[in-house]
Design a protein around this motif. Structure first.
Motif, PDB file in Angstrom:
ATOM      1  N   THR A 135      46.009  48.225  28.500  1.00 17.57           N
ATOM      2  CA  THR A 135      46.696  46.985  27.979  1.00 17.57           C
ATOM      3  C   THR A 135      46.894  46.128  29.167  1.00 17.57           C
ATOM      4  OG1 THR A 135      47.974  48.063  26.602  1.00 17.57           O
ATOM      5  CG2 THR A 135      48.819  45.897  27.122  1.00 17.57           C
ATOM      6  N   VAL A 136      46.499  44.777  28.921  1.00 16.23           N
ATOM      7  CA  VAL A 136      46.646  43.865  30.141  1.00 16.23           C
ATOM      8  C   VAL A 136      47.532  42.626  29.557  1.00 16.23           C
ATOM      9  CG1 VAL A 136      45.351  42.211  31.619  1.00 16.23           C
ATOM     10  CG2 VAL A 136      44.295  44.338  30.930  1.00 16.23           C
ATOM     11  N   SER A 137      48.456  42.481  30.093  1.00 16.67           N
ATOM     12  CA  SER A 137      49.507  41.280  29.681  1.00 16.67           C
ATOM     13  C   SER A 137      50.034  40.401  30.718  1.00 16.67           C
ATOM     14  CB  SER A 137      50.655  41.926  28.958  1.00 16.67           C
ATOM     15  OG  SER A 137      51.319  42.826  29.813  1.00 16.67           O
ATOM     16  N   ASP A 138      50.442  39.123  30.512  1.00 16.88           N
ATOM     17  CA  ASP A 138      51.277  38.381  31.523  1.00 16.88           C
ATOM     18  C   ASP A 138      52.114  37.344  30.433  1.00 16.88           C
ATOM     19  OD1 ASP A 138      51.851  36.082  32.932  1.00 16.88           O
ATOM     20  OD2 ASP A 138      50.202  36.414  34.230  1.00 16.88           O
ATOM     21  N   SER A 139      53.305  37.632  30.570  1.00 20.52           N
ATOM     22  CA  SER A 139      54.404  37.023  29.902  1.00 20.52           C
ATOM     23  C   SER A 139      54.556  35.532  30.283  1.00 20.52           C
ATOM     24  CB  SER A 139      55.794  37.715  30.121  1.00 20.52           C
ATOM     25  OG  SER A 139      56.110  37.694  31.450  1.00 20.52           O
ATOM     26  N   ALA A 140      53.733  35.133  31.338  1.00 19.23           N
ATOM     27  CA  ALA A 140      54.144  33.879  31.539  1.00 19.23           C
ATOM     28  C   ALA A 140      52.757  32.748  31.359  1.00 19.23           C
ATOM     29  CB  ALA A 140      54.421  33.787  33.200  1.00 19.23           C
ATOM     30  N   ASN A 141      51.713  33.515  31.214  1.00 21.76           N
ATOM     31  CA  ASN A 141      50.412  32.651  31.177  1.00 21.76           C
ATOM     32  C   ASN A 141      49.696  33.379  29.628  1.00 21.76           C
ATOM     33  OD1 ASN A 141      50.269  31.266  33.631  1.00 21.76           O
ATOM     34  ND2 ASN A 141      50.726  33.288  34.355  1.00 21.76           N
ATOM     35  N   THR A 142      48.635  32.421  29.295  1.00 23.87           N
ATOM     36  CA  THR A 142      47.813  32.574  28.160  1.00 23.87           C
ATOM     37  C   THR A 142      46.675  33.567  28.774  1.00 23.87           C
ATOM     38  OG1 THR A 142      46.565  30.603  28.513  1.00 23.87           O
ATOM     39  CG2 THR A 142      48.215  30.665  26.802  1.00 23.87           C
ATOM     40  N   ILE A 143      46.179  34.303  28.197  1.00 20.81           N
ATOM     41  CA  ILE A 143      45.114  35.411  28.776  1.00 20.81           C
ATOM     42  C   ILE A 143      44.101  35.557  27.661  1.00 20.81           C
ATOM     43  CG2 ILE A 143      46.710  37.383  28.212  1.00 20.81           C
ATOM     44  CD1 ILE A 143      45.235  38.746  30.659  1.00 20.81           C
ATOM     45  N   ALA A 144      43.047  35.668  27.796  1.00 17.94           N
ATOM     46  CA  ALA A 144      41.970  35.987  26.679  1.00 17.94           C
ATOM     47  C   ALA A 144      41.278  37.026  26.958  1.00 17.94           C
ATOM     48  CB  ALA A 144      40.811  34.534  26.816  1.00 17.94           C
ATOM     49  N   ALA A 145      41.135  38.057  25.900  1.00 15.50           N
ATOM     50  CA  ALA A 145      40.638  39.285  25.647  1.00 15.50           C
ATOM     51  C   ALA A 145      38.962  39.034  25.916  1.00 15.50           C
ATOM     52  CB  ALA A 145      40.557  39.706  24.534  1.00 15.50           C
ATOM     53  N   ILE A 149      45.996  40.806  21.354  1.00 12.57           N
ATOM     54  CA  ILE A 149      47.366  41.213  20.984  1.00 12.57           C
ATOM     55  C   ILE A 149      48.086  39.827  20.490  1.00 12.57           C
ATOM     56  CG2 ILE A 149      49.440  42.410  21.054  1.00 12.57           C
ATOM     57  CD1 ILE A 149      47.976  44.153  23.155  1.00 12.57           C
ATOM     58  N   ASN A 150      48.191  38.936  21.163  1.00 14.00           N
ATOM     59  CA  ASN A 150      48.837  37.679  21.207  1.00 14.00           C
ATOM     60  C   ASN A 150      48.281  36.900  22.407  1.00 14.00           C
ATOM     61  OD1 ASN A 150      50.428  37.998  23.628  1.00 14.00           O
ATOM     62  ND2 ASN A 150      51.872  39.276  22.063  1.00 14.00           N
ATOM     63  N   GLU A 151      48.770  35.684  22.495  1.00 15.28           N
ATOM     64  CA  GLU A 151      48.298  34.798  23.524  1.00 15.28           C
ATOM     65  C   GLU A 151      48.510  35.447  24.949  1.00 15.28           C
ATOM     66  OE1 GLU A 151      51.760  31.313  23.787  1.00 15.28           O
ATOM     67  OE2 GLU A 151      49.763  30.973  23.061  1.00 15.28           O
ATOM     68  N   ASN A 152      49.439  36.236  25.042  1.00  9.66           N
ATOM     69  CA  ASN A 152      49.609  36.787  26.520  1.00  9.66           C
ATOM     70  C   ASN A 152      49.269  37.962  26.772  1.00  9.66           C
ATOM     71  OD1 ASN A 152      52.522  35.221  25.477  1.00  9.66           O
ATOM     72  ND2 ASN A 152      51.365  34.357  27.245  1.00  9.66           N
ATOM     73  N   ALA A 153      48.331  38.563  25.868  1.00 11.10           N
ATOM     74  CA  ALA A 153      47.951  40.107  25.992  1.00 11.10           C
ATOM     75  C   ALA A 153      46.797  40.671  25.278  1.00 11.10           C
ATOM     76  CB  ALA A 153      49.417  41.158  25.572  1.00 11.10           C
ATOM     77  N   PHE A 154      46.146  41.495  25.745  1.00 12.11           N
ATOM     78  CA  PHE A 154      45.190  42.022  24.993  1.00 12.11           C
ATOM     79  C   PHE A 154      44.737  43.462  25.536  1.00 12.11           C
ATOM     80  CE2 PHE A 154      42.720  40.937  29.038  1.00 12.11           C
ATOM     81  CZ  PHE A 154      41.962  42.042  29.225  1.00 12.11           C
TER      82      PHE A 154
END
Length: 304
Positions: free
Chosen positions: A87-97, A104-109
């Motif tokens: 799992t890769v996430s960043d609560s403060a930024n958008t992140i693309a799988a 998962i959502n715009e902040n994680a994949f």
């Protein structure tokens, strides 16, 4: 009756008549319409092509995962693994799988570890202050993390979480080095261009291995059951107090100064310093609880 009939006939005749435009009239109307359309086009704003930039992008090449911070904003990237899934996430930024990943959502994949046959996760920071958190579950899954702090004036840092039997810090210089776990010799996280490191790993033993550059190493207690060790030639590290042994090794062939300033009141492990014979160790008033103090070299107690 006749008057009504005549009136109806007159109205019907007018309704049936069609207005006929002469050629000159049609040209005038066409020219007027063209002028209106031209003026509207001239007044319209022509927009340049623009691409919406995702703050963090990820891609897989050669079985390795690369994660890149594309903007100058601060990032708080987190890597963890569970049941064969990273799992890769960043609560403060958008992140693309990446291809093969699941958004998962715009902040994680997430992405299956089985797709990362190369075994390497590269994280490349931007020009802002980048903070990477890596859980020891990533190492358990057989993955190595390579972290480049990036340029710019921001402070780039690393946090470690999870559990391990032992944690070893290898310092190449003031901002580069790597972290290993469980005496395996395998690199858990290799880093370049960092400022502080924070380790929340619950571990029995902690080892810090310094380079062959002459340096001054300071050992100090930190609040909350932590110890902070800084060096003039190695990254500053704050870590949870080990329950077994804290070992500090300095390279042979140089002259170092190791200052044992304070220890946290909850420190209860053995403290061993293995220096070069020419190194100097200065020991302040410290309490190791039930732990032992093992020192070599030139030792001064309480500055004497």
């Amino acid at each position: 009756m006749m008057l009504l009939t005549n009136w109806l006939a007159n109205v019907t005749s007018r309704l049936r008549k069609r207005h006929v435009f002469r050629s000159r009239d049609r040209r005038a109307i066409r020219q007027c319409c063209q002028t209106v359309i031209y003026n509207q086009l001239a007044a319209a704003e022509v927009l340049e092509d623009r691409t919406l930039l995702t703050a963090i992008t990820a891609s897989v090449a050669g079985g390795n995962l690369e994660i890149v911070q594309n903007t100058n904003t601060d990032s708080t990237l987190v890597l963890s693994e569970s049941s064969g899934v990273l799992t890769v996430s960043d609560s403060a930024n958008t992140i693309a799988a990446p291809t093969g990943g699941t958004q998962i959502n715009e902040n994680a994949f997430t992405i299956p570890v089985a797709q990362l046959t190369g075994g390497v996760i590269s994280v490349i920071g931007g020009t802002g202050s980048d903070h990477l958190t890596v859980d020891t579950s990533v190492a358990t899954a057989g993955l190595e993390v390579i972290y480049e702090g990036g340029g710019g004036a921001g402070d780039d840092s690393l946090s470690l979480t999870g559990t391990a039997l032992s944690t070893e810090f290898q310092f190449a210089n003031l901002h580069d080095g790597n972290v290993r776990l469980n005496g395996s010799g395998e690199v858990f996280v290799a880093y370049t261009g960092l400022e502080p490191i924070y380790s929340l790993i619950n571990t029995t033993d902690v080892t810090l291995n310094y380079s062959n550059t002459g340096e001054t190493i300071n050992i100090s207690g930190a609040t909350g059951g932590n110890t902070t060790i800084s060096s003039t030639a190695g990254e500053t590290v704050t870590f949870l107090n080990p329950t077994g042994t804290l070992l500090i090794n300095t390279e042979k062939g140089d002259s170092d100064t190791i200052n044992v300033n304070t220890l946290d009141s909850s420190f209860d492990a053995h403290l061993t310093i293995s220096p070069d014979p020419e190194d100097t160790i200065n020991v302040g008033t410290v309490d190791l609880g039930s732990g032992d103090l093992n020192l070599d070299g030139i030792v001064n107690f309480n500055g004497a």
